[in-house]
Design a protein around this motif. Structure first.
Motif, mmCIF file in Angstrom:
data_model
loop_
_atom_site.group_PDB
_atom_site.id
_atom_site.type_symbol
_atom_site.label_atom_id
_atom_site.label_comp_id
_atom_site.label_asym_id
_atom_site.label_seq_id
_atom_site.Cartn_x
_atom_site.Cartn_y
_atom_site.Cartn_z
ATOM 1 N N LYS A 1 37.908 34.907 22.774
ATOM 2 C CA LYS A 1 38.061 36.251 23.380
ATOM 3 C C LYS A 1 39.479 36.367 23.928
ATOM 4 C CE LYS A 1 34.617 38.911 22.770
ATOM 5 N NZ LYS A 1 33.539 38.123 22.310
ATOM 6 N N ARG A 2 40.202 37.391 23.478
ATOM 7 C CA ARG A 2 41.579 37.608 23.932
ATOM 8 C C ARG A 2 41.755 39.072 24.279
ATOM 9 N NH1 ARG A 2 46.065 36.551 21.043
ATOM 10 N NH2 ARG A 2 46.843 35.269 22.760
ATOM 11 N N LEU A 3 42.675 39.356 25.158
ATOM 12 C CA LEU A 3 42.880 40.757 25.543
ATOM 13 C C LEU A 3 44.123 41.345 24.848
ATOM 14 C CD1 LEU A 3 42.185 40.455 29.397
ATOM 15 C CD2 LEU A 3 40.579 40.923 27.541
ATOM 16 N N HIS A 4 44.792 40.496 24.052
ATOM 17 C CA HIS A 4 46.067 40.957 23.468
ATOM 18 C C HIS A 4 46.135 40.562 22.008
ATOM 19 C CE1 HIS A 4 47.283 41.546 27.603
ATOM 20 N NE2 HIS A 4 46.760 40.342 27.825
ATOM 21 N N THR A 5 47.006 41.262 21.293
ATOM 22 C CA THR A 5 47.187 40.907 19.886
ATOM 23 C C THR A 5 48.158 39.736 19.814
ATOM 24 O OG1 THR A 5 48.925 42.548 19.801
ATOM 25 C CG2 THR A 5 46.746 43.202 18.956
ATOM 26 N N GLY B 1 49.802 26.815 31.546
ATOM 27 C CA GLY B 1 50.296 27.371 30.278
ATOM 28 C C GLY B 1 50.069 28.872 30.215
ATOM 29 N N ASN B 2 48.844 29.309 30.600
ATOM 30 C CA ASN B 2 48.537 30.749 30.596
ATOM 31 C C ASN B 2 49.395 31.498 31.610
ATOM 32 O OD1 ASN B 2 46.669 30.625 28.585
ATOM 33 N ND2 ASN B 2 44.877 30.754 29.928
ATOM 34 N N GLY B 3 49.574 30.883 32.784
ATOM 35 C CA GLY B 3 50.372 31.525 33.832
ATOM 36 C C GLY B 3 51.795 31.787 33.361
ATOM 37 N N ILE B 4 52.295 30.860 32.556
ATOM 38 C CA ILE B 4 53.660 31.046 32.033
ATOM 39 C C ILE B 4 53.643 32.080 30.909
ATOM 40 C CG2 ILE B 4 55.538 29.915 30.779
ATOM 41 C CD1 ILE B 4 54.734 27.306 32.313
ATOM 42 N N LYS B 5 52.609 31.922 30.021
ATOM 43 C CA LYS B 5 52.541 32.807 28.845
ATOM 44 C C LYS B 5 52.340 34.275 29.237
ATOM 45 C CE LYS B 5 49.071 32.046 26.055
ATOM 46 N NZ LYS B 5 48.246 31.527 24.942
ATOM 47 N N PHE B 6 51.430 34.498 30.206
ATOM 48 C CA PHE B 6 51.113 35.892 30.554
ATOM 49 C C PHE B 6 51.928 36.355 31.758
ATOM 50 C CE2 PHE B 6 47.347 34.259 28.316
ATOM 51 C CZ PHE B 6 47.328 35.144 27.245
ATOM 52 N N GLY C 1 48.322 32.695 20.713
ATOM 53 C CA GLY C 1 47.174 31.952 21.268
ATOM 54 C C GLY C 1 45.947 32.120 20.409
ATOM 55 N N THR C 2 44.954 31.309 20.699
ATOM 56 C CA THR C 2 43.740 31.345 19.897
ATOM 57 C C THR C 2 42.545 31.907 20.680
ATOM 58 O OG1 THR C 2 43.310 29.096 20.620
ATOM 59 C CG2 THR C 2 44.364 29.368 18.488
ATOM 60 N N GLY C 3 42.680 32.013 21.979
ATOM 61 C CA GLY C 3 41.558 32.532 22.797
ATOM 62 C C GLY C 3 40.501 31.486 23.083
ATOM 63 N N ILE C 4 40.904 30.218 23.050
ATOM 64 C CA ILE C 4 39.896 29.193 23.325
ATOM 65 C C ILE C 4 40.209 28.376 24.588
ATOM 66 C CG2 ILE C 4 40.768 27.185 22.024
ATOM 67 C CD1 ILE C 4 37.807 27.225 20.786
ATOM 68 N N GLY C 5 41.445 28.541 25.107
ATOM 69 C CA GLY C 5 41.879 27.747 26.269
ATOM 70 C C GLY C 5 40.951 27.854 27.479
ATOM 71 N N LEU C 6 40.591 29.084 27.880
ATOM 72 C CA LEU C 6 39.736 29.255 29.061
ATOM 73 C C LEU C 6 38.309 28.788 28.787
ATOM 74 C CD1 LEU C 6 40.882 32.715 30.542
ATOM 75 C CD2 LEU C 6 41.305 30.422 31.457
ATOM 76 N N ALA C 7 37.859 28.971 27.504
ATOM 77 C CA ALA C 7 36.512 28.499 27.139
ATOM 78 C C ALA C 7 36.433 26.987 27.303
ATOM 79 C CB ALA C 7 36.168 28.911 25.717
ATOM 80 N N GLU D 1 47.000 30.314 41.287
ATOM 81 C CA GLU D 1 47.418 31.705 41.465
ATOM 82 C C GLU D 1 48.730 31.935 40.719
ATOM 83 O OE1 GLU D 1 48.263 32.518 45.549
ATOM 84 O OE2 GLU D 1 48.539 34.676 45.219
ATOM 85 N N ASP D 2 48.783 33.062 39.989
ATOM 86 C CA ASP D 2 50.061 33.374 39.311
ATOM 87 C C ASP D 2 50.506 34.790 39.654
ATOM 88 O OD1 ASP D 2 48.955 35.308 37.506
ATOM 89 O OD2 ASP D 2 48.224 33.667 36.225
ATOM 90 N N ASN D 3 51.717 35.107 39.234
ATOM 91 C CA ASN D 3 52.269 36.450 39.479
ATOM 92 C C ASN D 3 52.456 37.177 38.156
ATOM 93 O OD1 ASN D 3 54.236 34.774 38.544
ATOM 94 N ND2 ASN D 3 55.908 35.631 39.777
HETATM 95 P P1 ADP Z 1 44.790 32.320 24.876
HETATM 96 O O1 ADP Z 1 45.619 31.984 26.022
HETATM 97 O O2 ADP Z 1 44.936 31.402 23.746
HETATM 98 O O3 ADP Z 1 44.813 33.724 24.503
HETATM 99 P P2 ADP Z 1 42.692 31.800 26.728
HETATM 100 O O4 ADP Z 1 41.272 31.477 26.537
HETATM 101 O O5 ADP Z 1 43.506 30.860 27.493
HETATM 102 O O6 ADP Z 1 43.291 32.088 25.312
HETATM 103 O O7 ADP Z 1 42.774 33.195 27.442
HETATM 104 C C1 ADP Z 1 41.960 34.246 27.010
HETATM 105 C C2 ADP Z 1 42.583 35.538 27.391
HETATM 106 O O8 ADP Z 1 42.536 35.715 28.799
HETATM 107 C C3 ADP Z 1 44.036 35.639 27.095
HETATM 108 O O9 ADP Z 1 44.270 36.061 25.771
HETATM 109 C C4 ADP Z 1 44.509 36.669 28.099
HETATM 110 O O10 ADP Z 1 44.235 37.967 27.623
HETATM 111 C C5 ADP Z 1 43.678 36.388 29.281
HETATM 112 N N1 ADP Z 1 44.371 35.509 30.229
HETATM 113 C C6 ADP Z 1 44.250 34.181 30.337
HETATM 114 N N2 ADP Z 1 45.005 33.700 31.351
HETATM 115 C C7 ADP Z 1 45.632 34.767 31.902
HETATM 116 C C8 ADP Z 1 46.570 34.955 32.969
HETATM 117 N N3 ADP Z 1 46.989 33.882 33.713
HETATM 118 N N4 ADP Z 1 47.026 36.200 33.247
HETATM 119 C C9 ADP Z 1 46.571 37.253 32.534
HETATM 120 N N5 ADP Z 1 45.688 37.138 31.507
HETATM 121 C C10 ADP Z 1 45.236 35.932 31.186
#
Ligand code: ADP
Length: 514
Positions: free
Chosen positions: A464-468, A413-418, A474-480, A445-447
């Motif tokens: 924790k998220r790196l983007h607005t 999901g993240n690979g597609i989203k980001f 997103g909510t910033g909880i997926g990776l956690a 691995e993603d591109n």
């Molecule tokens: P969300 O996807 O809901 O923002 P995640 O916990 O999945 O929350 O991800 C946290 C943050 O990590 C994301 O907001 C993004 O900034 C960064 N991130 C996660 N996956 C990727 C990725 N595949 N490529 C680049 N940045 C990513």
């Protein structure tokens, strides 16, 4: 004349000294009883007429005899082979010594003959004894009971460091170790001889030596100890080596004891630490549980007022949209989107706090199937984004199967989203064992857009998220959630990423025991 002749005859016959007469030509004319006995000759007839020059080898002394009229020869006679040796024929075995004194007299020769074998033997054995005593490697000595040296050999002189034998004689050997000597004498009186008497002595030059003595006492008629005879040897080197060995053994034992004490202490410390660790783990588990149920309860309970906010803002929106001013419509939209976002976050939290609570056991899980399940769950967004998802053959692991689907779903999901604009997402999943063959290392691995290095740890924290939001939802909880699942399975997680190039997420799962 007749009387004095008879007297002479009588003393000639009875003399204990053998007397033989020879005439001027050297022929035997008479011999007394003693002379016959010395030669073990049965009768005078056996020897009458024997010639002195044939029978006695006088060697160069023959001239001396004629010149001086008297010689003395000691003749060694070997009777071993029982050979008849003229007048010296004897059945004695071994060497006999005959002392001959030959006088020249008017009528010829008078020979005085004495058997000195015994005396000779005595001398010889005295000589033998002396040289044996002298050459002996042990220090041989005779001393008075007070310790005054009466006799000693050169080894004795050497052992005590005397300059010479004269210095040793009459010196007092009790001084080398007074108490040891007193003790030795006391024991000798009872035991008469003592073997292996060992003691340290201080010799002439003050050097310490270790002496072993074997001694016998000599007693007088009143049974008083008068002399001590014995031999000693210097065992200093051996004793020193022995003591050094003992010392180093003691030292070693000491060291071993010290080490053992240290180890025991370290063990104790370890046990205490283990106990502390156990307590800490229990505390941690308890606080984790508390936190989990706190997170669960709060997020659960928060849903209720949130639902009220959401439904009433929707109600206002539905009823009063267009009747209020445009700003009010916009504010209402903010409220409902914030409520929706909050709802998502709370649901994320709920899911997060539930991870540990799921009691489902781990089972053999084919990771190929789990990836495929995740792909099928995401098929809408995959289709919409033209994403390419492919994976290498993946192993089976012992895991919670639903949580494994969750992991792959969040990663994909993240690979597609980001993804990068103008690029179709391309996601590659693979796995390989680590060097030690203890765990599988999975990689996704993603591109996509990648990230700066300084964020690679931060992104695994809750919210924790790196983007607005307006850029990426997103909510910033997926990776956690992924991190918590992986850690629950005994694995680790990390990311390697290059900004604007792509990211590779790694996680490990222990290789199942065969
Ligand atoms: P969300 O996807 O809901 O923002 P995640 O916990 O999945 O929350 O991800 C946290 C943050 O990590 C994301 O907001 C993004 O900034 C960064 N991130 C996660 N996956 C990727 C990725 N595949 N490529 C680049 N940045 C990513």
């Amino acid at each position: 004349m007749k009387q004095s002749n008879d007297k002479f005859r009588e003393s000639f016959e009875k003399s204990p000294i053998g007397i033989i007469f020879f005439d001027k030509e050297g022929n035997l004319t008479d011999a007394n009883q003693s002379a016959l006995e010395i030669g073990e000759i049965p009768s005078i007839d056996d020897v009458i007429g024997l010639n002195i020059f044939n029978e006695v080898d006088m060697g160069s002394k023959e001239d001396e005899l004629l010149e001086k009229g008297l010689i003395n020869i000691q003749v060694p006679v070997n009777f071993d082979d029982n050979k008849k040796l003229g007048i010296y024929n004897t059945t004695l075995s071994g060497i006999a010594f005959i002392d001959l004194t030959i006088f020249v007299i008017d009528s010829g020769f008078l020979v005085q003959i004495q058997d000195i074998t015994e005396r000779k033997k005595g001398e010889e054995s005295e000589e033998k004894y002396r040289s044996f005593f002298e050459d002996d490697l042990t220090g041989d000595f005779i001393a008075t009971h007070e310790g005054r040296v009466i006799d000693c050999n050169s080894s004795f002189v050497g052992i005590y460091g005397f300059d010479n034998r004269e210095q040793a004689l009459n010196s007092d050997i009790s001084k080398f170790n007074k108490s040891s000597w007193i003790n030795l004498i006391a024991r000798l009186k009872n035991e008469r001889k003592i073997r292996d008497y060992q003691s340290w002595h201080k010799r002439q030059d003050g050097e310490k030596i270790y002496i072993i003595a074997n001694v016998v006492g000599t007693f007088n008629d009143s049974d008083e100890l008068i002399q001590v005879k014995g031999y000693i040897f210097d065992e200093t080197e051996r004793k020193k080596a022995e003591e050094e060995l003992k010392e180093s053994r003691d030292h070693l034992e000491e060291k071993v004891e010290e080490r053992a004490a240290e180890i025991a202490e370290a063990n104790q410390q370890l046990k205490e630490n283990e106990q502390l660790l156990k307590e800490a783990i229990t505390n941690l588990e308890r606080s984790n549980e508390e936190l989990q149920s706190f997170a669960y309860i709060t997020s659960h309970d928060l849903q209720e007022p949130l639902r009220t906010i959401a439904s009433f803002s929707q109600l206002i929106e539905r009823r009063y949209k267009g009747q209020l001013d445009p700003d009010a419509d916009e504010f209402l939209e903010f409220i409902s989107s914030a409520a929706k976002r909050m709802k998502d976050m709370i649901q994320g939290l709920l899911e997060y706090s539930r991870i540990g609570r799921v009691e489902k056991g781990f089972v053999e899980t084919d990771m190929n199937l789990k990836v495929e399940k995740a792909v099928s769950n995401l098929h809408t967004s995959i289709d919409e984004s033209n994403a390419e998802i492919f994976h290498d053959p993946l192993p089976e692991v012992i895991a919670d199967p639903d949580q494994m689907v969750r992991v792959f779903q969040n990663f994909i999901g993240n690979g597609i989203k980001f993804k990068k604009p103008q690029f179709n997402p391309r996601i590659h999943i693979s796995a390989k064992p680590d060097n030690k063959g203890k765990e599988w290392i999975f990689s996704v691995e993603d591109n996509g857009i990648g990230m700066e290095k300084q964020y690679t740890d931060k992104i695994f924290e809750v919210f924790k998220r790196l983007h607005t939001m307006d850029k990426y939802e997103g909510t910033g909880i997926g990776l956690a959630i992924i991190k918590r699942i992986i850690e629950r399975h005994g694995g680790r997680i990390w990311v390697e990423s290059s900004f604007d190039v792509g990211s590779t997420f790694y996680f490990t799962i222990p290789i199942k025991n065969k």
